[in-house]
Motif scaffolding. Structure first.
Motif, PDB file in Angstrom:
ATOM      1  N   LEU A   1     -41.919 -52.519  59.344  1.00  0.00           N
ATOM      2  CA  LEU A   1     -43.312 -52.596  59.829  1.00  0.00           C
ATOM      3  C   LEU A   1     -43.557 -52.689  61.490  1.00  0.00           C
ATOM      4  N   ALA A   2     -42.441 -53.608  61.727  1.00  0.00           N
ATOM      5  CA  ALA A   2     -42.364 -53.708  63.450  1.00  0.00           C
ATOM      6  C   ALA A   2     -41.886 -52.520  64.217  1.00  0.00           C
TER       7      ALA A   2
ATOM      8  N   GLY B   1     -53.155 -66.698  59.205  1.00  0.00           N
ATOM      9  CA  GLY B   1     -52.158 -65.504  58.726  1.00  0.00           C
ATOM     10  C   GLY B   1     -52.389 -64.287  59.856  1.00  0.00           C
ATOM     11  N   ALA B   2     -53.453 -64.063  60.682  1.00  0.00           N
ATOM     12  CA  ALA B   2     -53.387 -63.136  61.686  1.00  0.00           C
ATOM     13  C   ALA B   2     -52.537 -63.481  62.731  1.00  0.00           C
ATOM     14  N   SER B   3     -52.174 -64.774  62.929  1.00  0.00           N
ATOM     15  CA  SER B   3     -51.420 -65.574  64.103  1.00  0.00           C
ATOM     16  C   SER B   3     -49.953 -65.037  63.554  1.00  0.00           C
ATOM     17  N   ARG B   4     -49.597 -65.210  62.274  1.00  0.00           N
ATOM     18  CA  ARG B   4     -48.102 -64.984  61.952  1.00  0.00           C
ATOM     19  C   ARG B   4     -47.873 -63.401  62.006  1.00  0.00           C
ATOM     20  N   THR B   5     -48.897 -62.913  61.547  1.00  0.00           N
ATOM     21  CA  THR B   5     -48.677 -61.288  61.580  1.00  0.00           C
ATOM     22  C   THR B   5     -48.366 -60.829  63.214  1.00  0.00           C
ATOM     23  N   MET B   6     -49.025 -61.483  64.060  1.00  0.00           N
ATOM     24  CA  MET B   6     -48.796 -61.113  65.578  1.00  0.00           C
ATOM     25  C   MET B   6     -47.608 -61.711  65.889  1.00  0.00           C
TER      26      MET B   6
ATOM     27  N   LEU C   1     -45.991 -69.331  78.444  1.00  0.00           N
ATOM     28  CA  LEU C   1     -45.077 -68.203  78.283  1.00  0.00           C
ATOM     29  C   LEU C   1     -44.873 -67.804  76.669  1.00  0.00           C
ATOM     30  N   LEU C   2     -44.469 -66.662  76.611  1.00  0.00           N
ATOM     31  CA  LEU C   2     -44.253 -66.007  75.225  1.00  0.00           C
ATOM     32  C   LEU C   2     -43.104 -64.969  75.206  1.00  0.00           C
ATOM     33  N   ARG C   3     -41.925 -65.315  74.743  1.00  0.00           N
ATOM     34  CA  ARG C   3     -40.676 -64.802  74.835  1.00  0.00           C
ATOM     35  C   ARG C   3     -40.522 -64.128  76.257  1.00  0.00           C
ATOM     36  N   GLY C   4     -40.672 -65.249  77.290  1.00  0.00           N
ATOM     37  CA  GLY C   4     -40.140 -64.930  78.690  1.00  0.00           C
ATOM     38  C   GLY C   4     -41.448 -64.124  79.426  1.00  0.00           C
ATOM     39  N   PHE C   5     -42.529 -63.954  78.653  1.00  0.00           N
ATOM     40  CA  PHE C   5     -43.730 -63.124  79.221  1.00  0.00           C
ATOM     41  C   PHE C   5     -44.873 -63.937  79.710  1.00  0.00           C
ATOM     42  N   GLU C   6     -45.489 -63.670  80.665  1.00  0.00           N
ATOM     43  CA  GLU C   6     -46.756 -64.408  80.810  1.00  0.00           C
ATOM     44  C   GLU C   6     -47.747 -64.487  79.892  1.00  0.00           C
TER      45      GLU C   6
ATOM     46  N   ASN D   1     -42.008 -61.883  67.955  1.00  0.00           N
ATOM     47  CA  ASN D   1     -40.688 -62.089  68.208  1.00  0.00           C
ATOM     48  C   ASN D   1     -39.608 -61.110  67.886  1.00  0.00           C
ATOM     49  N   ARG D   2     -40.304 -59.617  67.841  1.00  0.00           N
ATOM     50  CA  ARG D   2     -39.207 -58.485  67.834  1.00  0.00           C
ATOM     51  C   ARG D   2     -39.300 -57.676  69.018  1.00  0.00           C
ATOM     52  N   ILE D   3     -39.865 -58.127  70.010  1.00  0.00           N
ATOM     53  CA  ILE D   3     -40.309 -57.490  71.221  1.00  0.00           C
ATOM     54  C   ILE D   3     -38.871 -57.186  71.909  1.00  0.00           C
ATOM     55  N   ASP D   4     -38.388 -55.721  72.094  1.00  0.00           N
ATOM     56  CA  ASP D   4     -37.579 -55.505  73.055  1.00  0.00           C
ATOM     57  C   ASP D   4     -37.582 -55.714  74.304  1.00  0.00           C
ATOM     58  N   PRO D   5     -37.217 -56.782  75.092  1.00  0.00           N
ATOM     59  CA  PRO D   5     -37.697 -56.802  76.667  1.00  0.00           C
ATOM     60  C   PRO D   5     -37.057 -55.628  77.548  1.00  0.00           C
ATOM     61  N   GLU D   6     -36.109 -54.850  76.955  1.00  0.00           N
ATOM     62  CA  GLU D   6     -35.509 -53.918  77.742  1.00  0.00           C
ATOM     63  C   GLU D   6     -36.259 -52.520  77.757  1.00  0.00           C
ATOM     64  N   ILE D   7     -37.193 -52.327  76.531  1.00  0.00           N
ATOM     65  CA  ILE D   7     -38.214 -51.435  76.488  1.00  0.00           C
ATOM     66  C   ILE D   7     -39.608 -51.660  76.942  1.00  0.00           C
ATOM     67  N   PHE D   8     -39.815 -52.986  76.751  1.00  0.00           N
ATOM     68  CA  PHE D   8     -41.259 -53.317  76.787  1.00  0.00           C
ATOM     69  C   PHE D   8     -41.340 -54.499  77.735  1.00  0.00           C
ATOM     70  N   GLU D   9     -42.697 -54.483  78.352  1.00  0.00           N
ATOM     71  CA  GLU D   9     -42.912 -55.677  79.282  1.00  0.00           C
ATOM     72  C   GLU D   9     -44.668 -55.912  78.573  1.00  0.00           C
ATOM     73  N   PHE D  10     -44.629 -57.227  78.550  1.00  0.00           N
ATOM     74  CA  PHE D  10     -46.244 -57.710  77.845  1.00  0.00           C
ATOM     75  C   PHE D  10     -46.592 -58.619  78.871  1.00  0.00           C
TER      76      PHE D  10
END
Length: 389
Positions: free
Chosen positions: A369-370, A19-24, A48-53, A29-38
């Protein structure tokens, strides 16, 4: 436009692990790569996750639950420090107050970077189960854990807590109220829906047309499985004509099969298959008191499945007694069986619980929530900029 940099620490980053993983992953899966870099740092996960290391840390298997691993950052601390210094995060997100979580917290404090955490797991509720054969250790271990969590969370800038009940317990633990914010859990209403009902599948699974009681969860002792066993025994003793279906996998599965010989075990199932099981069953039975939230209860409600659950943990906050479900004295099997019998004998009450539970579930939206979480990151990055200025 300069992107906001977030260093995201979690033990396990595998989407459907628990459940914790599904929440994360609802956030990832909703990260906006134009605003955030993870930058993701974990013990178990992809490169790789969503194109981030995603930087993976050596990990060890937990002796009390061999399905879980814990990252050991001290084995690669020089490399990890260099990576964090090069990335220079504006915010640190910590999933768990583990070795990795404490390493992240120390780094954040040294770098004067704000910290956000989501309270995923109510570890203190596990102690009774894993120390039941050494009862003299239960209270000292609980006290030590409460003290360590108090120190950890009181150094976080924001702690998202999924329910009012858990918030109350954390307050008693000594975690400052000003740091905590209620941040519930969402539901995918397209996936979990009464429209998924398939009586034919349930007949094929059970071999009869009796009503079906469903338990869906990881099969681990902290889910109060011993009470589930006693509920099963009492139903057998009272000769209540129903099926017991157990959906899930875990270290306690063999013990469950030995104790519930007539129950049907599906093993771990996909979310799509699980949604059909929810919608095709008659009652959801869930005696766990260790949930911070209890996603499965919300999933059952969204599927139109009446719920009979323990009056404990975060799950109980979903239930308005006698309106959209029943809560029971957590360890009293007779209480559960009385309410199961009442629901099986009253179609009117079952329909009431189904309709009211469905309506209640509609208030839980992952998109909203996101959006709250990402707005929080933006606000925290402004605080960080002011501190550095």
């Amino acid at each position: 436009m300069k992107r906001i940099k977030v260093a995201f620490f979690a033990e396990i980053l595998v989407e459907d692990f628990d459940g914790a993983s599904r929440t994360m992953f609802q956030l990832i899966n909703r990260i906006d790569p134009e605003i955030f870099e993870f930058l993701f740092i974990c013990g178990l996960g992809p490169g790789l996750l969503r194109g981030f290391e995603c930087f993976r840390i050596p990990s060890v298997t937990l002796p009390l639950n061999t399905t879980y691993k814990m990252a050991v950052p001290f084995l690669v601390q020089q490399e990890l420090r260099e990576k964090l210094n090069h990335f220079a995060p504006d915010i640190v997100h910590i999933a768990t107050p583990s070795w990795l979580g404490n390493f992240a917290l120390k780094h954040a404090k040294q770098a004067q970077v704000p910290v956000i955490s989501i309270y995923h797991t109510h570890f203190i509720s596990y102690i009774d189960y894993y120390f039941k054969y050494t009862p003299f250790l239960i209270e000292p271990v609980k006290q030590r854990l409460a003290e360590s969590q108090q120190v950890f969370y009181n150094q976080c800038d924001v702690v998202y807590v999924p329910s009012q009940s858990i918030c109350g317990e954390l307050l008693q633990m000594g975690i400052a109220q000003r740091r905590m914010k209620i941040w519930k859990r969402g539901i995918d209403a397209a996936l979990f829906s009464p429209a998924k009902r398939d009586p034919g599948l349930m007949r094929e699974l059970t071999g009869n047309n009796h009503p079906t009681l469903l338990f869906a969860s990881r099969l681990v002792w902290e889910k109060n499985l011993e009470t589930l066993f006693r509920i099963y025994d009492l139903i057998q003793k009272q000769n209540i004509k129903c099926n017991f279906v157990i959906a899930g996998e875990g270290i306690a599965r063999k013990a469950c099969e030995l104790r519930m010989k007539s129950a049907i075990f599906t093993g771990k199932v996909s979310h799509e298959k699980l949604s059909v099981l929810y919608a095709s069953s008659d009652i959801f039975v869930f005696p766990s008191v260790s949930e911070t939230c209890g996603n499965v209860v919300l999933e059952a409600m969204a599927s139109g499945l009446p719920c009979i659950i323990a009056d404990g943990g975060g799950s109980k906050d979903f239930i308005k007694q006698g309106f959209n479900g029943f809560t029971c004295s957590p360890y009293q099997e007779q209480d559960y069986v009385n309410k199961i019998s009442l629901l099986l004998e009253s179609n009117r009450l079952a329909h009431q619980f189904s309709n009211n539970g469905l309506e209640h579930s509609r208030g839980f939206c992952w998109n909203r929530l996101a959006a709250t979480y990402f707005q929080e990151l933006q606000e925290l990055s402004k605080i960080d900029a002011m501190v550095l200025a």
